[in-house]
Scaffold this active site. Structure first.
Site, PDB file in Angstrom:
ATOM      1  CE  LYS A   1      -4.976  31.285 -30.798  1.00  0.00           C
ATOM      2  NZ  LYS A   1      -4.882  29.800 -30.635  1.00  0.00           N
TER       3      LYS A   1
ATOM      4  CE1 TYR B   1      -8.436  28.922 -34.577  1.00  0.00           C
ATOM      5  CE2 TYR B   1      -9.756  30.295 -33.120  1.00  0.00           C
ATOM      6  CZ  TYR B   1      -8.526  29.866 -33.572  1.00  0.00           C
ATOM      7  OH  TYR B   1      -7.364  30.380 -33.021  1.00  0.00           O
TER       8      TYR B   1
ATOM      9  CG  PHE C   1      -9.936  21.557 -30.124  1.00  0.00           C
ATOM     10  CD1 PHE C   1      -9.923  22.709 -30.899  1.00  0.00           C
ATOM     11  CD2 PHE C   1      -9.329  20.417 -30.639  1.00  0.00           C
ATOM     12  CE1 PHE C   1      -9.319  22.741 -32.150  1.00  0.00           C
ATOM     13  CE2 PHE C   1      -8.731  20.432 -31.892  1.00  0.00           C
ATOM     14  CZ  PHE C   1      -8.727  21.598 -32.647  1.00  0.00           C
TER      15      PHE C   1
ATOM     16  NE  ARG D   1       0.726  29.106 -31.056  1.00  0.00           N
ATOM     17  CZ  ARG D   1       0.135  28.619 -32.141  1.00  0.00           C
ATOM     18  NH1 ARG D   1       0.741  27.672 -32.865  1.00  0.00           N
ATOM     19  NH2 ARG D   1      -1.051  29.062 -32.513  1.00  0.00           N
TER      20      ARG D   1
ATOM     21  CG  ASN E   1      -2.019  28.183 -29.064  1.00  0.00           C
ATOM     22  OD1 ASN E   1      -2.825  29.122 -29.115  1.00  0.00           O
ATOM     23  ND2 ASN E   1      -2.020  27.202 -29.955  1.00  0.00           N
TER      24      ASN E   1
ATOM     25  CG  HIS F   1      -4.818  32.491 -35.757  1.00  0.00           C
ATOM     26  ND1 HIS F   1      -5.083  31.186 -36.112  1.00  0.00           N
ATOM     27  CD2 HIS F   1      -4.934  33.224 -36.895  1.00  0.00           C
ATOM     28  CE1 HIS F   1      -5.361  31.145 -37.419  1.00  0.00           C
ATOM     29  NE2 HIS F   1      -5.292  32.365 -37.912  1.00  0.00           N
TER      30      HIS F   1
ATOM     31  CD  GLU G   1      -6.952  32.799 -40.939  1.00  0.00           C
ATOM     32  OE1 GLU G   1      -5.850  33.335 -40.680  1.00  0.00           O
ATOM     33  OE2 GLU G   1      -7.235  31.636 -40.602  1.00  0.00           O
TER      34      GLU G   1
END
Ligand code: DAT
Ligand code: MG
Length: 143
Positions: A3, A43, A51, A96, A106, A109, A120
């Site tokens: 990320k 997502y 969130f 993490r 975090n 993914h 994905e």
């Protein structure tokens, strides 16, 4: 997918090293600026969560490194290497657990099931971007 926080913090090499050292095979990788559209699709399962908006903004705020890793049991094993969603409760020794302090930052993914991984991969990569290759060390990893 590493990320934006992982990329900004200079942890790309560290994350790749952990997957390589475990024995998984890298078959696709690219640094990319994620569009809002791609982040929303990725997502989608969380679209009703409070969130969601912040998550989509965060993922599209700065480049990410998308990767495809291959190997026996890689999906479940990668989730273990990555650790629990909240870095504060993630075990030390996990990515993490070692590098994060908050759930919205975090670092990484990981697909949560083989089916999700397939979806994905198709969302993030074209088939020309994936390499099919056999590392010469394969017999030293698998009997
Ligand atoms: P994971 O990334 O471990 O699969 P998830 O699918 O439940 O976790 O959530 C996706 C991401 O959304 C997660 O990596 C960070 C963010 N997130 C989850 N729960 C959150 C919360 N309570 N507050 C803020 N961000 C959250
Ligand atoms: Mg998830």
């Amino acid at each position: 997918m590493i990320k934006p926080d992982g990329v900004q913090r200079g942890l790309v090499g560290e994350v790749i090293s952990r997957f390589e050292a475990k024995g998984f095979t890298l078959v696709g990788m690219k640094l990319m600026q994620v569009s809002k559209e791609l982040a929303e699709k990725h997502y989608d399962v969380h679209k009703e969560r409070p969130f969601f908006k912040g998550l989509v903004e965060f993922i599209s705020s700065s480049p990410v490194v998308a990767m495809v890793w291959e190997g026996d049991g890689v999906v479940a094993s990668a989730r273990k290497l990555i650790g629990a969603t909240n870095p504060l409760t993630a075990e030390p020794g996990t990515i993490r657990g070692d590098y994060g302090v908050s759930v919205g930052r975090n670092l990484i993914h990981g697909s949560d099931a083989i089916e999700t991984a397939q979806t994905e991969i198709n969302l993030w990569f074209s088939s020309e971007e994936l390499a099919s290759w056999q590392p010469t060390m394969t017999p030293w990893l698998y009997e």
